[in-house]
Motif scaffolding. Sequence first.
Motif, PDB file in Angstrom:
ATOM      1  N   ILE A   1      -0.592  -8.404   5.176  1.00  0.00           N
ATOM      2  CA  ILE A   1      -1.575  -8.054   6.283  1.00  0.00           C
ATOM      3  C   ILE A   1      -2.109  -9.055   7.223  1.00  0.00           C
ATOM      4  O   ILE A   1      -2.320  -8.987   8.348  1.00  0.00           O
ATOM      5  CB  ILE A   1      -2.992  -7.402   5.648  1.00  0.00           C
ATOM      6  CG1 ILE A   1      -2.494  -6.028   4.905  1.00  0.00           C
ATOM      7  CG2 ILE A   1      -3.965  -6.967   6.490  1.00  0.00           C
ATOM      8  CD1 ILE A   1      -3.557  -5.450   3.927  1.00  0.00           C
ATOM      9  N   ALA A   2      -2.163 -10.236   6.532  1.00  0.00           N
ATOM     10  CA  ALA A   2      -2.596 -11.662   7.586  1.00  0.00           C
ATOM     11  C   ALA A   2      -1.468 -12.131   8.214  1.00  0.00           C
ATOM     12  O   ALA A   2      -1.702 -12.230   9.466  1.00  0.00           O
ATOM     13  CB  ALA A   2      -3.007 -12.803   6.443  1.00  0.00           C
TER      14      ALA A   2
ATOM     15  N   GLU B   1       2.847   5.046  -3.577  1.00  0.00           N
ATOM     16  CA  GLU B   1       3.522   5.902  -2.803  1.00  0.00           C
ATOM     17  C   GLU B   1       3.114   5.857  -1.232  1.00  0.00           C
ATOM     18  O   GLU B   1       3.806   6.111  -0.325  1.00  0.00           O
ATOM     19  CB  GLU B   1       3.568   7.359  -3.123  1.00  0.00           C
ATOM     20  CG  GLU B   1       4.540   7.834  -4.518  1.00  0.00           C
ATOM     21  CD  GLU B   1       4.485   9.305  -4.814  1.00  0.00           C
ATOM     22  OE1 GLU B   1       3.695  10.212  -4.377  1.00  0.00           O
ATOM     23  OE2 GLU B   1       5.488   9.540  -5.911  1.00  0.00           O
ATOM     24  N   GLY B   2       1.782   5.919  -1.310  1.00  0.00           N
ATOM     25  CA  GLY B   2       1.321   5.867   0.167  1.00  0.00           C
ATOM     26  C   GLY B   2       1.507   4.741   0.924  1.00  0.00           C
ATOM     27  O   GLY B   2       1.892   4.597   1.978  1.00  0.00           O
ATOM     28  N   ILE B   3       1.406   3.556   0.080  1.00  0.00           N
ATOM     29  CA  ILE B   3       1.934   2.172   0.941  1.00  0.00           C
ATOM     30  C   ILE B   3       3.376   2.150   0.970  1.00  0.00           C
ATOM     31  O   ILE B   3       3.788   1.722   2.271  1.00  0.00           O
ATOM     32  CB  ILE B   3       1.671   0.932  -0.126  1.00  0.00           C
ATOM     33  CG1 ILE B   3      -0.058   0.999  -0.448  1.00  0.00           C
ATOM     34  CG2 ILE B   3       1.930  -0.164   0.322  1.00  0.00           C
ATOM     35  CD1 ILE B   3      -0.577  -0.013  -1.436  1.00  0.00           C
ATOM     36  N   GLU B   4       4.066   2.653   0.367  1.00  0.00           N
ATOM     37  CA  GLU B   4       5.643   2.731   0.448  1.00  0.00           C
ATOM     38  C   GLU B   4       5.991   3.824   1.684  1.00  0.00           C
ATOM     39  O   GLU B   4       6.739   3.263   2.623  1.00  0.00           O
ATOM     40  CB  GLU B   4       6.310   3.190  -0.850  1.00  0.00           C
ATOM     41  CG  GLU B   4       7.746   3.484  -0.603  1.00  0.00           C
ATOM     42  CD  GLU B   4       8.173   4.173  -1.982  1.00  0.00           C
ATOM     43  OE1 GLU B   4       9.019   5.307  -1.848  1.00  0.00           O
ATOM     44  OE2 GLU B   4       7.902   3.796  -3.204  1.00  0.00           O
ATOM     45  N   ASP B   5       5.407   4.845   2.066  1.00  0.00           N
ATOM     46  CA  ASP B   5       5.645   5.675   2.914  1.00  0.00           C
ATOM     47  C   ASP B   5       5.311   4.889   4.278  1.00  0.00           C
ATOM     48  O   ASP B   5       5.883   4.989   5.282  1.00  0.00           O
ATOM     49  CB  ASP B   5       4.680   7.242   2.871  1.00  0.00           C
ATOM     50  CG  ASP B   5       5.222   7.918   1.745  1.00  0.00           C
ATOM     51  OD1 ASP B   5       6.452   7.717   1.247  1.00  0.00           O
ATOM     52  OD2 ASP B   5       4.509   8.859   1.381  1.00  0.00           O
ATOM     53  N   ALA B   6       4.002   4.224   4.321  1.00  0.00           N
ATOM     54  CA  ALA B   6       3.432   3.583   5.465  1.00  0.00           C
ATOM     55  C   ALA B   6       4.373   2.482   5.793  1.00  0.00           C
ATOM     56  O   ALA B   6       4.851   2.062   6.971  1.00  0.00           O
ATOM     57  CB  ALA B   6       1.982   2.988   5.405  1.00  0.00           C
TER      58      ALA B   6
ATOM     59  N   LEU C   1      -5.123   1.135   6.798  1.00  0.00           N
ATOM     60  CA  LEU C   1      -4.669   1.847   5.940  1.00  0.00           C
ATOM     61  C   LEU C   1      -4.015   0.860   4.774  1.00  0.00           C
ATOM     62  O   LEU C   1      -4.148   0.917   3.702  1.00  0.00           O
ATOM     63  CB  LEU C   1      -3.477   2.721   6.395  1.00  0.00           C
ATOM     64  CG  LEU C   1      -2.949   3.503   5.233  1.00  0.00           C
ATOM     65  CD1 LEU C   1      -3.814   4.459   4.591  1.00  0.00           C
ATOM     66  CD2 LEU C   1      -1.585   4.326   6.106  1.00  0.00           C
ATOM     67  N   LEU C   2      -3.382  -0.246   5.178  1.00  0.00           N
ATOM     68  CA  LEU C   2      -2.785  -1.119   4.162  1.00  0.00           C
ATOM     69  C   LEU C   2      -3.696  -1.918   3.500  1.00  0.00           C
ATOM     70  O   LEU C   2      -3.770  -2.003   2.020  1.00  0.00           O
ATOM     71  CB  LEU C   2      -1.717  -2.059   4.828  1.00  0.00           C
ATOM     72  CG  LEU C   2      -0.361  -1.409   5.358  1.00  0.00           C
ATOM     73  CD1 LEU C   2       0.321  -2.645   6.152  1.00  0.00           C
ATOM     74  CD2 LEU C   2       0.620  -0.926   4.375  1.00  0.00           C
ATOM     75  N   ALA C   3      -4.725  -2.285   4.149  1.00  0.00           N
ATOM     76  CA  ALA C   3      -5.931  -2.916   3.395  1.00  0.00           C
ATOM     77  C   ALA C   3      -6.739  -1.872   2.562  1.00  0.00           C
ATOM     78  O   ALA C   3      -7.140  -2.332   1.123  1.00  0.00           O
ATOM     79  CB  ALA C   3      -6.907  -3.509   4.483  1.00  0.00           C
TER      80      ALA C   3
ATOM     81  N   ALA D   1     -11.326   6.548  -0.037  1.00  0.00           N
ATOM     82  CA  ALA D   1     -11.408   6.037   1.567  1.00  0.00           C
ATOM     83  C   ALA D   1      -9.676   5.670   2.075  1.00  0.00           C
ATOM     84  O   ALA D   1      -9.552   6.153   3.000  1.00  0.00           O
ATOM     85  CB  ALA D   1     -11.846   4.632   1.545  1.00  0.00           C
ATOM     86  N   PHE D   2      -8.913   5.397   0.865  1.00  0.00           N
ATOM     87  CA  PHE D   2      -7.499   5.243   1.122  1.00  0.00           C
ATOM     88  C   PHE D   2      -6.906   6.700   1.756  1.00  0.00           C
ATOM     89  O   PHE D   2      -6.033   6.924   2.397  1.00  0.00           O
ATOM     90  CB  PHE D   2      -6.672   4.903  -0.202  1.00  0.00           C
ATOM     91  CG  PHE D   2      -5.208   4.803  -0.071  1.00  0.00           C
ATOM     92  CD1 PHE D   2      -4.565   3.809   0.831  1.00  0.00           C
ATOM     93  CD2 PHE D   2      -4.669   5.825  -0.671  1.00  0.00           C
ATOM     94  CE1 PHE D   2      -3.238   3.954   1.110  1.00  0.00           C
ATOM     95  CE2 PHE D   2      -3.271   5.880  -0.353  1.00  0.00           C
ATOM     96  CZ  PHE D   2      -2.559   4.788   0.358  1.00  0.00           C
ATOM     97  N   ARG D   3      -7.177   7.818   0.820  1.00  0.00           N
ATOM     98  CA  ARG D   3      -6.660   9.123   1.202  1.00  0.00           C
ATOM     99  C   ARG D   3      -7.095   9.331   2.682  1.00  0.00           C
ATOM    100  O   ARG D   3      -6.413   9.940   3.254  1.00  0.00           O
ATOM    101  CB  ARG D   3      -7.359  10.089  -0.080  1.00  0.00           C
ATOM    102  CG  ARG D   3      -6.584   9.892  -1.105  1.00  0.00           C
ATOM    103  CD  ARG D   3      -7.197  10.889  -2.202  1.00  0.00           C
ATOM    104  NE  ARG D   3      -6.631  10.812  -3.486  1.00  0.00           N
ATOM    105  CZ  ARG D   3      -7.186  11.150  -4.759  1.00  0.00           C
ATOM    106  NH1 ARG D   3      -8.558  11.690  -4.585  1.00  0.00           N
ATOM    107  NH2 ARG D   3      -6.601  11.328  -5.901  1.00  0.00           N
TER     108      ARG D   3
END
Length: 480
Positions: free
Chosen positions: A152-153, A192-197, A215-217, A244-246
């Motif tokens: 992210i940084a 899965e959400g991180i992988e999809d993004a 979203l990644l954070a 919050a992530f959802r």
Amino acid sequence: MSQPLSEYFALEAGEFLDQMDALLAGGDRPDPVRFFRLARGVRGSAQLAGAEAVARVAERLEDGARAIRDGALQWTPEVRERARRTAEDLRALVQRHGSWAAAEDERADRAAERWADVQGGRRGGAAGGGDALFDFVRREIAGVVAEMDRAIAELRGAPDGREPLRVVLRRMRPVRGVAGMEALAPVLEVLEGIEDASHELLGRTSDVTGAELELLAAGAAALRASASALEGGHAPGESAELTAFRDLRDRVEEASAAGEDAEVIPITRLFADGGGVHLVSSPMAPVPSESGEGMTPEVEAFLRMEGTGFLDRAEGLLAGQPARPRRFGRTAREVAELAASVRELAGTYGVAALATAAELAANRLRSATSPEEARDALRDLRYALPGAPQPPAVAAPAAPSVAETVEQVESSPSAGETPRADEEGVVPVEALFYAPDDALREALALRARIAPLAGGRGTPLGDALDELFGLVELGLAGRA
């Protein structure tokens, strides 16, 4: 749905044993540190899968590797043979996991006894169980979160970069393979959400947006909350971070879908009202007739060629998308637009039957809820293309007469003779390819043959191949 734990165990332990075989194949003393780490890797995989007998044998081999590393056991031809035989036993035992019998218990006992002269230096109570699994997942989550913080940084400073995302995906592999357990469902959802993004970003060249970084954070924060629960000995559950992530995940995906819809230019805008040359057309496109003389051979050939191109592209979109319902809606809309393009093309040339079939297919695709439903609609549309073979008959044909039977026998090709093509010579393109899952499995089957030629991990080519096959594993796991 993630890869089953037993399959992950067989795959990961097999990789460790492949590297161990290569390490022990040379004539010189192997790298004792690497030998120790490989033995420990097999033990860890076995413990996570609940394969206690395999873990016990690997643990004894680990004791031997530790003794060699620390100088307590000298490397001799006899020790080399002991290590090779134990590696062979471990491979056989891993393969029998899930169909265990008394013979496997006896083999495991003999393999463990082979290292009876070596003092064990392991921690007590390390046998695989819930606490060991949670401890492993917690450690792996911590590693993923640290890598995400770095990514992210870096992406904030260079939003067009992509390598940080690839590093995150590689770091996720170990925990991604075992997070399919019900107790770890929140962890799997976030991964899965991180992988999809990440795959969404890797598939385009534009900069990462602020919302996507947010979203990644949020994913990293949700993983931290899960790791905190695991550290306290509890299974991860609902949390404010997960909620919050959802919310962010859904907003980012809705915005992405809306942006894609806004960028789509309906093919009708590219055609003028009435006949004549249009704004865009293939150099081979015949001019639509205004005389109503029907479909000429040139128009038929052009519609078949262009329609097949649209449908092949649609099949490619279906083959490349994750098999998760939440992500499928976007792909279904894209595929429906391609079917609508066939409809507009048919309408331009006044081929009403094809236009109607394409309209029906587009409607079916928009309401499809799975890749299988979408493929059925595309297959039916292929049969509607000019010159396409007839679809298989649904009803069973009537029994042939004696004369018909004789005629069929006389006209059928002899053994070894290539069957004749249909009159148009059209063969459905899907008959020429592996199914997507089968193709991925065939690719993974090449790993054991290629890895030794590349020199294994630690070499530039070996590391590149490891990353390549890891991505294939991710693709196959995502489709499971």
